[in-house]
Design an enzyme around this catalytic site. Structure first.
Site, PDB file in Angstrom:
ATOM      1  N   SER A  73       0.822  -1.207   0.000  1.00  0.00           N
ATOM      2  CA  SER A  73       0.000   0.000   0.000  1.00  0.00           C
ATOM      3  C   SER A  73       0.860   1.262   0.000  1.00  0.00           C
ATOM      4  CB  SER A  73      -0.880  -0.001   1.256  1.00  0.00           C
ATOM      5  OG  SER A  73      -1.495   1.254   1.443  1.00  0.00           O
ATOM      6  N   TYR A 114      -2.234   5.479  -3.980  1.00  0.00           N
ATOM      7  CA  TYR A 114      -3.329   6.422  -3.763  1.00  0.00           C
ATOM      8  C   TYR A 114      -2.841   7.727  -4.380  1.00  0.00           C
ATOM      9  CZ  TYR A 114      -6.006   3.597  -0.393  1.00  0.00           C
ATOM     10  OH  TYR A 114      -6.779   2.644   0.216  1.00  0.00           O
ATOM     11  N   THR A 116      -5.437   2.833  -7.036  1.00  0.00           N
ATOM     12  CA  THR A 116      -6.754   2.644  -6.423  1.00  0.00           C
ATOM     13  C   THR A 116      -7.607   3.881  -6.680  1.00  0.00           C
ATOM     14  OG1 THR A 116      -5.839   1.174  -4.761  1.00  0.00           O
ATOM     15  CG2 THR A 116      -7.949   2.209  -4.240  1.00  0.00           C
ATOM     16  N   LYS A 149      -7.545  -0.224  -9.801  1.00  0.00           N
ATOM     17  CA  LYS A 149      -8.261  -0.972  -8.754  1.00  0.00           C
ATOM     18  C   LYS A 149      -9.555  -0.252  -8.373  1.00  0.00           C
ATOM     19  CE  LYS A 149      -7.573  -3.006  -4.118  1.00  0.00           C
ATOM     20  NZ  LYS A 149      -8.182  -2.240  -3.039  1.00  0.00           N
ATOM     21  N   HIS A 201     -13.406  -2.541  -2.456  1.00  0.00           N
ATOM     22  CA  HIS A 201     -12.597  -2.125  -1.294  1.00  0.00           C
ATOM     23  C   HIS A 201     -13.108  -2.806  -0.025  1.00  0.00           C
ATOM     24  CE1 HIS A 201      -9.526   1.162  -0.582  1.00  0.00           C
ATOM     25  NE2 HIS A 201      -9.711   0.732   0.646  1.00  0.00           N
ATOM     26  N   ASP A 204     -10.882  -8.894  -5.634  1.00  0.00           N
ATOM     27  CA  ASP A 204     -10.945  -9.078  -4.177  1.00  0.00           C
ATOM     28  C   ASP A 204     -12.263  -8.553  -3.647  1.00  0.00           C
ATOM     29  OD1 ASP A 204     -10.894  -6.361  -3.288  1.00  0.00           O
ATOM     30  OD2 ASP A 204      -8.718  -6.345  -3.127  1.00  0.00           O
ATOM     31  N   GLY A 229     -14.293  -9.911   0.069  1.00  0.00           N
ATOM     32  CA  GLY A 229     -15.122 -10.967   0.641  1.00  0.00           C
ATOM     33  C   GLY A 229     -14.495 -12.347   0.604  1.00  0.00           C
TER      34      GLY A 229
HETATM   35  C1  FNR Z   1      -7.827  -2.008   2.770  1.00  0.00           C
HETATM   36  N1  FNR Z   1      -7.842  -1.854   1.389  1.00  0.00           N
HETATM   37  C2  FNR Z   1      -6.935  -1.029   0.784  1.00  0.00           C
HETATM   38  N2  FNR Z   1      -6.915  -0.893  -0.578  1.00  0.00           N
HETATM   39  C3  FNR Z   1      -6.007  -0.134  -1.188  1.00  0.00           C
HETATM   40  O1  FNR Z   1      -6.006  -0.048  -2.412  1.00  0.00           O
HETATM   41  N3  FNR Z   1      -5.055   0.532  -0.437  1.00  0.00           N
HETATM   42  C4  FNR Z   1      -5.029   0.468   0.913  1.00  0.00           C
HETATM   43  O2  FNR Z   1      -4.181   1.065   1.559  1.00  0.00           O
HETATM   44  C5  FNR Z   1      -6.028  -0.305   1.558  1.00  0.00           C
HETATM   45  N4  FNR Z   1      -6.079  -0.355   2.919  1.00  0.00           N
HETATM   46  C6  FNR Z   1      -6.951  -1.221   3.540  1.00  0.00           C
HETATM   47  C7  FNR Z   1      -6.943  -1.336   4.925  1.00  0.00           C
HETATM   48  C8  FNR Z   1      -7.777  -2.259   5.540  1.00  0.00           C
HETATM   49  C9  FNR Z   1      -7.758  -2.385   7.019  1.00  0.00           C
HETATM   50  C10 FNR Z   1      -8.618  -3.077   4.770  1.00  0.00           C
HETATM   51  C11 FNR Z   1      -9.474  -4.126   5.409  1.00  0.00           C
HETATM   52  C12 FNR Z   1      -8.646  -2.946   3.406  1.00  0.00           C
HETATM   53  C13 FNR Z   1      -8.747  -2.669   0.561  1.00  0.00           C
HETATM   54  C14 FNR Z   1      -8.113  -4.013   0.218  1.00  0.00           C
HETATM   55  O3  FNR Z   1      -7.089  -3.857  -0.723  1.00  0.00           O
HETATM   56  C15 FNR Z   1      -9.164  -4.972  -0.370  1.00  0.00           C
HETATM   57  O4  FNR Z   1      -9.797  -4.365  -1.458  1.00  0.00           O
HETATM   58  C16 FNR Z   1     -10.189  -5.390   0.678  1.00  0.00           C
HETATM   59  O5  FNR Z   1      -9.534  -5.715   1.887  1.00  0.00           O
HETATM   60  C17 FNR Z   1     -11.017  -6.573   0.209  1.00  0.00           C
HETATM   61  O6  FNR Z   1     -12.040  -6.864   1.105  1.00  0.00           O
HETATM   62  P1  FNR Z   1     -11.936  -8.036   2.195  1.00  0.00           P
HETATM   63  O7  FNR Z   1     -11.810  -9.313   1.442  1.00  0.00           O
HETATM   64  O8  FNR Z   1     -10.766  -7.748   3.042  1.00  0.00           O
HETATM   65  O9  FNR Z   1     -13.209  -7.933   2.970  1.00  0.00           O
END
Ligand code: FNR
Length: 387
Positions: A129, A153, A179, A261, A285, A314, A316
């Site tokens: 990230s 980001y 993203t 993304k 996300h 991604d 779920g």
């Molecule tokens: C994320 N996600 C995320 N995505 C991204 O592009 N940059 C980021 O810094 C983050 N940070 C982040 C922190 C936390 C705590 C979570 C749970 C998620 C989203 C991540 O890449 C992904 O899309 C999701 O986690 C998918 O959902 P599930 O399977 O974790 O529920």
């Protein structure tokens, strides 16, 4: 050739010698143990999501709506889980999705390094990230032979974005994942109730603090005035004005493969294709940004519109069976999110490695016992159906 499921034989063998496993083998126990271990504010940040959290629940529930068709006597004793993605030959079709607080999830506060070391040990790539607790160069160095991708980001200031992308390129990341769904923070009642989230305390901002261009914007250094640093970060983190017209600029920043993304609509896939991206990342996300629909319900439309472009999915994914279903619906590779953040809290690298080995063993056995020897067989039509 060994199968990934052979790993579970070792667990039973160790059991015969009196070794009782200490780490969880399924998501429910993993989440419960993480909830017991983590500081409540951090647990809520990871577990929580947008609004009533129905989107993230639906992400998980949607997997149960699909079934796999068991095929017998199909000669699937040896499985091949390898995939080709963005010019990379990967041993398995899973990735660690970018998780911006992984840094503070690990007990030693260096979770990005823990995830990178887990990548090195398992061959499962990490998408690092923008929000890291250690600079992206240090994380890249911990990846060993396993490729890593860098997630961007896009900051409000273009020169900061350019600096981050060029640093990622120089550090050896093999692709840039931009993203799109987080140009501002979603409405998250759990974080609002605490009145804080990790980055506002200065956590996970190492890529900004170590960036010469970002630092040049500050009147005093982050070390001298941490509050001013965090304040400037908060003001310039997102780029609400970003549109499709800017994708050409993003594309021009690097020869590395570029992935977008947060794409769920087929029309957006077509726009991304036209803009010359190399891959589509279908995700909502994890239901953390906008209330929407289960991400899995978007996957077939995205895959169809993507044509020969690879699709990462991604949101779920909680088990090996979920991964197999997403692959059978056409995903090229599948991202693991919250599960590895929870795993990190239980013991850093070792517990992330354990989680990845569990998931890979389950993917392997779900494919093998259902009669699918490789991903081509899984995608050959008819392997997955809506119940
Ligand atoms: C994320 N996600 C995320 N995505 C991204 O592009 N940059 C980021 O810094 C983050 N940070 C982040 C922190 C936390 C705590 C979570 C749970 C998620 C989203 C991540 O890449 C992904 O899309 C999701 O986690 C998918 O959902 P599930 O399977 O974790 O529920």
């Amino acid at each position: 050739m060994a199968n990934f499921s052979d790993w579970q034989l070792g667990v039973y063998l160790n059991g015969l010698m009196g070794e009782v496993p200490t780490l969880p083998f399924g998501f429910a126990e993993l989440e419960r143990r993480a909830a017991e271990t983590m500081e409540p504010r951090l647990f809520d940040y990871v577990a929580g999501g947008a609004g009533d959290e129905q989107t993230q629940s639906a992400n998980v529930a949607e997997f149960a709506a699909y079934g796999l068709l068991p095929r017998m006597l199909s000669g699937a004793a040896q499985r091949d889980l390898s995939v080709s993605l963005l010019g990379l030959s990967l041993p398995t079709p899973i990735l660690m999705a970018p998780v911006g607080v992984i840094g503070v999830c690990a007990p030693d506060g260096h979770g990005d390094l823990a995830a990178a070391r887990a990548a090195a040990e398992t061959g499962v790539p990490l998408i690092g990230s923008t929000l890291m607790q250690d600079p992206l160069e240090d994380v890249a160095a911990a990846l060993g032979e396993t490729p890593g991708l860098f997630q961007l980001y896009t900051p409000a200031e273009r020169d900061v974005a350019e600096s981050l992308v060029h640093r990622a390129e120089a550090a050896g990341y093999r692709g840039i994942v931009v993203t799109l769904d987080t140009w501002t923070l979603g409405y998250r009642p759990r974080d609002l109730r605490h009145g804080i989230f990790p980055q506002l305390t200065g956590a996970c901002l190492a890529n900004y603090a170590s960036d010469p261009v970002f630092r040049s914007k500050l009147a005093v250094s982050p070390e001298e005035d941490p509050n001013a640093f965090v304040g400037y970060w908060a003001l310039t983190f997102g780029n609400p004005g970003l549109t499709w017209d800017d994708v050409a600029w993003l594309r021009s920043l690097t020869p590395l493969p570029l992935v977008l993304k947060g794409i769920c609509a087929p029309d957006d896939v077509r726009r991304a294709r036209d803009a010359g991206v190399d891959g589509i990342y279908c995700s909502n996300h994890g239901g953390r940004q906008a209330a929407s629909a289960p991400a899995l319900s978007f996957l077939p439309g995205v895959v169809e519109a993507a044509g020969d472009l690879p699709v990462i999915f991604d949101s779920g994914v909680r088990s090996g069976a979920d991964i197999v279903k997403a692959l059978a619906l056409g995903a090229t590779a599948v991202g693991i999110g919250r599960p590895y953040a929870y795993a990190a809290t239980l013991g850093g690298t070792d517990s992330i490695v354990h989680l990845l080995r569990c998931l890979l063993a389950e993917v392997d056995l779900t494919m093998g016992l259902n009669g699918y020897a490789d991903l081509a067989a899984l995608r050959d039509g008819g392997a997955v159906f809506r119940r």
